[in-house]
Design a protein around this motif. Structure first.
Motif, mmCIF file in Angstrom:
data_model
loop_
_atom_site.group_PDB
_atom_site.id
_atom_site.type_symbol
_atom_site.label_atom_id
_atom_site.label_comp_id
_atom_site.label_asym_id
_atom_site.label_seq_id
_atom_site.Cartn_x
_atom_site.Cartn_y
_atom_site.Cartn_z
ATOM 1 N N ASN A 69 45.118 42.290 46.323
ATOM 2 C CA ASN A 69 44.624 40.912 46.295
ATOM 3 C C ASN A 69 43.383 40.791 45.412
ATOM 4 N N LYS A 70 42.504 41.775 45.464
ATOM 5 C CA LYS A 70 41.297 41.753 44.635
ATOM 6 C C LYS A 70 41.666 41.890 43.160
ATOM 7 N N GLU A 72 44.485 40.933 41.841
ATOM 8 C CA GLU A 72 45.085 39.638 41.489
ATOM 9 C C GLU A 72 43.991 38.605 41.232
ATOM 10 N N GLU A 73 42.966 38.621 42.055
ATOM 11 C CA GLU A 73 41.845 37.705 41.868
ATOM 12 C C GLU A 73 41.150 37.945 40.525
ATOM 13 N N ILE A 74 40.967 39.198 40.163
ATOM 14 C CA ILE A 74 40.349 39.534 38.879
ATOM 15 C C ILE A 74 41.254 39.111 37.732
ATOM 16 N N VAL A 76 43.474 36.701 37.670
ATOM 17 C CA VAL A 76 43.557 35.247 37.571
ATOM 18 C C VAL A 76 42.293 34.689 36.918
ATOM 19 N N THR A 77 41.137 35.196 37.291
ATOM 20 C CA THR A 77 39.886 34.665 36.735
ATOM 21 C C THR A 77 39.622 35.199 35.342
ATOM 22 N N SER A 78 40.205 36.356 34.998
ATOM 23 C CA SER A 78 40.035 36.988 33.682
ATOM 24 C C SER A 78 38.577 37.199 33.321
ATOM 25 N N THR A 83 32.781 40.479 37.140
ATOM 26 C CA THR A 83 33.135 40.690 38.542
ATOM 27 C C THR A 83 32.159 41.668 39.184
ATOM 28 N N ASP A 91 35.853 37.749 53.051
ATOM 29 C CA ASP A 91 36.570 36.525 52.696
ATOM 30 C C ASP A 91 38.063 36.652 52.955
ATOM 31 N N ASP A 92 38.574 37.883 52.960
ATOM 32 C CA ASP A 92 39.993 38.127 53.213
ATOM 33 C C ASP A 92 40.273 38.447 54.672
#
Length: 146
Positions: A69-70, A72-74, A76-78, A83, A91-92
């Motif tokens: 998930n982390k 994926e978060e990285i 998506v934000t690119s 980071t 948060d998760d």
């Protein structure tokens, strides 16, 4: 020729003190109980080992899911270079688990090898991927403005 003895009007062969061959002795019964006990103890140890292995597998799967998930978060934000390199997964919904991010430049411009190590009290898992960060690439070229 054998002589039969009569006891209470019934013929009896052999001695009256001879034991019946159809019953178990006390020693045989005790050996059977001990063998059953050893089998039960071995089965209980096997179950305890399986339970411990299952708990470790659940923790490892949870940490890998959090790390994925982390990542994926990285992705998506690119914003790989912006980071934070460590933190927790509060948060998760997992405040007891923490992460550490290691970012290394890739072999192609704009790519980074991101390794996330997720840790909790029981285990530690690492997950790596390659992420493209478009903000880190140069914009030189021949097809643009003069």
């Amino acid at each position: 020729m054998r002589r039969l003895r009569v006891v209470n009007g019934l013929p009896v062969t052999g001695s009256l003190t001879m034991r019946s061959n159809r019953a178990f002795t006390l020693v045989e019964a005790m050996v059977a109980v001990i063998l059953c006990g050893v089998g039960v103890v071995a089965a209980m140890q096997a179950l305890a080992s399986l339970q411990k292995t299952n708990i470790n597998a659940v923790h490892s799967e949870r940490l890998l899911r959090l790390a994925a998930n982390k990542i994926e978060e990285i992705g998506v934000t690119s914003l790989v270079t912006e980071t934070p390199t460590d933190g927790d997964f509060a948060d998760d919904g997992a405040p007891d688990a923490s992460y550490n991010i290691d970012v290394q430049p890739g072999t192609v411009e704009g790519t980074f090898v991101v390794t996330i190590t997720a840790t909790d009290a029981v285990s530690q898992q690492s997950l790596s991927t390659i992420v493209f960060d478009s903000s880190s690439t140069s914009t030189t070229g021949t097809g643009g403005q003069p």
